[in-house]
Motif scaffolding. Structure first.
Motif, PDB file in Angstrom:
ATOM      1  N   ALA A 139       0.815  -1.151  -0.042  1.00 29.27           N
ATOM      2  CA  ALA A 139       0.023   0.071   0.021  1.00 29.27           C
ATOM      3  C   ALA A 139       0.686   1.240  -0.319  1.00 29.27           C
ATOM      4  CB  ALA A 139      -0.991   0.057   1.288  1.00 29.27           C
ATOM      5  N   PRO A 140       0.423   2.240  -0.623  1.00 34.99           N
ATOM      6  CA  PRO A 140       1.168   3.560  -0.826  1.00 34.99           C
ATOM      7  C   PRO A 140       1.197   4.091   0.820  1.00 34.99           C
ATOM      8  CG  PRO A 140      -0.981   3.960  -1.612  1.00 34.99           C
ATOM      9  CD  PRO A 140      -1.113   2.398  -1.428  1.00 34.99           C
ATOM     10  N   ARG A 141       2.192   4.729   1.060  1.00 39.27           N
ATOM     11  CA  ARG A 141       2.357   5.110   2.405  1.00 39.27           C
ATOM     12  C   ARG A 141       3.294   6.549   2.304  1.00 39.27           C
ATOM     13  NH1 ARG A 141       0.932   0.535   3.890  1.00 39.27           N
ATOM     14  NH2 ARG A 141      -0.090  -0.074   5.695  1.00 39.27           N
ATOM     15  N   LYS A 142       2.860   7.632   2.936  1.00 38.45           N
ATOM     16  CA  LYS A 142       4.110   8.732   2.590  1.00 38.45           C
ATOM     17  C   LYS A 142       5.239   8.580   2.838  1.00 38.45           C
ATOM     18  CE  LYS A 142       3.948  13.539   4.026  1.00 38.45           C
ATOM     19  NZ  LYS A 142       3.451  14.674   4.908  1.00 38.45           N
ATOM     20  N   GLY A 143       6.210   8.759   2.137  1.00 40.52           N
ATOM     21  CA  GLY A 143       7.519   8.459   2.208  1.00 40.52           C
ATOM     22  C   GLY A 143       8.344   7.370   1.680  1.00 40.52           C
ATOM     23  N   LEU A 144       7.393   6.324   1.161  1.00 40.53           N
ATOM     24  CA  LEU A 144       7.494   5.240   0.422  1.00 40.53           C
ATOM     25  C   LEU A 144       8.247   5.605  -0.858  1.00 40.53           C
ATOM     26  CD1 LEU A 144       7.567   2.083   0.626  1.00 40.53           C
ATOM     27  CD2 LEU A 144       5.262   2.177  -0.619  1.00 40.53           C
ATOM     28  N   SER A 145       9.336   4.988  -1.435  1.00 41.93           N
ATOM     29  CA  SER A 145       9.989   5.372  -2.685  1.00 41.93           C
ATOM     30  C   SER A 145      10.479   4.045  -3.501  1.00 41.93           C
ATOM     31  CB  SER A 145      11.294   5.882  -2.306  1.00 41.93           C
ATOM     32  OG  SER A 145      12.226   5.265  -1.605  1.00 41.93           O
ATOM     33  N   ALA A 146      10.694   4.382  -4.547  1.00 41.56           N
ATOM     34  CA  ALA A 146      10.764   3.412  -5.592  1.00 41.56           C
ATOM     35  C   ALA A 146      11.584   4.135  -6.787  1.00 41.56           C
ATOM     36  CB  ALA A 146       9.573   2.840  -6.245  1.00 41.56           C
ATOM     37  N   ARG A 147      12.505   3.298  -7.464  1.00 42.06           N
ATOM     38  CA  ARG A 147      13.244   3.607  -8.457  1.00 42.06           C
ATOM     39  C   ARG A 147      12.567   3.359  -9.615  1.00 42.06           C
ATOM     40  NH1 ARG A 147      17.077   7.069  -8.888  1.00 42.06           N
ATOM     41  NH2 ARG A 147      17.465   6.672  -6.877  1.00 42.06           N
ATOM     42  N   HIS A 148      12.317   4.038 -10.797  1.00 40.28           N
ATOM     43  CA  HIS A 148      11.615   3.875 -11.948  1.00 40.28           C
ATOM     44  C   HIS A 148      12.860   3.567 -12.931  1.00 40.28           C
ATOM     45  CE1 HIS A 148       9.744   5.449 -15.970  1.00 40.28           C
ATOM     46  NE2 HIS A 148       8.901   4.593 -15.472  1.00 40.28           N
ATOM     47  N   LEU A 149      12.672   2.449 -13.243  1.00 37.87           N
ATOM     48  CA  LEU A 149      13.730   1.445 -14.081  1.00 37.87           C
ATOM     49  C   LEU A 149      14.201   2.214 -15.493  1.00 37.87           C
ATOM     50  CD1 LEU A 149      12.977  -2.152 -13.649  1.00 37.87           C
ATOM     51  CD2 LEU A 149      14.919  -0.986 -12.765  1.00 37.87           C
ATOM     52  N   SER A 150      13.232   2.646 -16.224  1.00 38.82           N
ATOM     53  CA  SER A 150      13.606   3.384 -17.639  1.00 38.82           C
ATOM     54  C   SER A 150      14.301   4.641 -17.356  1.00 38.82           C
ATOM     55  CB  SER A 150      12.364   3.198 -18.662  1.00 38.82           C
ATOM     56  OG  SER A 150      11.479   4.118 -18.017  1.00 38.82           O
ATOM     57  N   SER A 151      13.670   5.449 -16.448  1.00 33.56           N
ATOM     58  CA  SER A 151      14.438   6.924 -16.215  1.00 33.56           C
ATOM     59  C   SER A 151      15.591   7.039 -15.385  1.00 33.56           C
ATOM     60  CB  SER A 151      13.478   8.060 -15.873  1.00 33.56           C
ATOM     61  OG  SER A 151      12.744   7.615 -14.603  1.00 33.56           O
ATOM     62  N   GLY A 152      15.625   5.934 -14.327  1.00 34.74           N
ATOM     63  CA  GLY A 152      16.500   6.083 -13.128  1.00 34.74           C
ATOM     64  C   GLY A 152      16.281   6.877 -12.062  1.00 34.74           C
ATOM     65  N   GLN A 153      15.020   7.681 -12.087  1.00 29.98           N
ATOM     66  CA  GLN A 153      14.605   8.712 -11.424  1.00 29.98           C
ATOM     67  C   GLN A 153      13.975   7.894 -10.149  1.00 29.98           C
ATOM     68  OE1 GLN A 153      12.024  11.529 -13.639  1.00 29.98           O
ATOM     69  NE2 GLN A 153      13.834  12.421 -14.712  1.00 29.98           N
ATOM     70  N   ALA A 154      14.054   8.832  -9.220  1.00 30.47           N
ATOM     71  CA  ALA A 154      13.069   8.339  -7.811  1.00 30.47           C
ATOM     72  C   ALA A 154      11.804   8.751  -8.031  1.00 30.47           C
ATOM     73  CB  ALA A 154      13.868   8.703  -6.502  1.00 30.47           C
ATOM     74  N   ALA A 155      10.952   7.821  -7.639  1.00 31.47           N
ATOM     75  CA  ALA A 155       9.446   8.094  -7.581  1.00 31.47           C
ATOM     76  C   ALA A 155       9.198   7.967  -5.825  1.00 31.47           C
ATOM     77  CB  ALA A 155       8.683   7.300  -7.995  1.00 31.47           C
TER      78      ALA A 155
END
Length: 167
Positions: free
Chosen positions: A87-103
């Motif tokens: 579940a989404p929670r404030k502060g949860l992060s993930a790396r977007h593979l194709s752009s290399g950017q943090a979400a």
């Protein structure tokens, strides 16, 4: 989330006297595998892909369908046991593979590529810091040369202060 789930990630906890503890334990490990240092294929996808591979993850969009229904904003990961959701929670992060950017989840949605910092250091040298005061624009008249020199000097001071040019 219930009293049987962890507070931050909603991982299943083992109640005292729990039969088949390995089921609960394995479920928690599967969710941790999705959430810790998460990487995602896409962000805001509403329909599950047709041929996911184990370990692949997506951030579910705001209008999910199919197996993702009811999991808007969650990290959806494909496992040997099917879809699992964090579940989404404030502060949860993930790396977007194709752009290399943090979400980063801000509690309302996912922000891709935003960087928040008090300062940026490169090799220990501050490159960007807090915004300085506005620089006065020369207005003309008999003192234009002095005003222009003061304006250029202020610009150079700020560029040096932010490490964009050397001293």
């Amino acid at each position: 989330m219930t009293d049987e789930d962890s507070a931050r990630l909603g991982l299943p906890l083992l109640p005292a006297g729990q039969a088949q503890k390995e089921v609960w334990h394995n479920e928690a490990l599967a969710l941790l595998d999705l959430a810790v240092q998460a990487t995602v294929e896409e962000i805001d996808r509403n329909a599950p892909p047709s041929a996911p591979e184990p370990g692949q993850c997506w951030i579910v969009g705001s209008a999910p369908s199919g197996a993702w229904s009811g999991h808007a904003g969650a990290i959806a990961g494909w496992t040997a046991g099917g879809w699992r959701f964090v579940a989404p929670r404030k502060g949860l992060s993930a790396r977007h593979l194709s752009s290399g950017q943090a979400a980063i989840c801000d509690g309302f949605g996912w922000k891709l590529g935003e960087v928040r910092a008090a300062q940026v250091l490169v090799d220990g040298v501050q490159i960007i810091g807090a915004r300085g005061a506005a620089i006065t624009v020369p207005t003309g008249g008999s003192t234009i040369d002095a005003e222009l020199r003061a304006c250029v000097e202020t610009i150079l001071i700020m560029l040096r202060k932010h490490g964009l040019i050397s001293s």
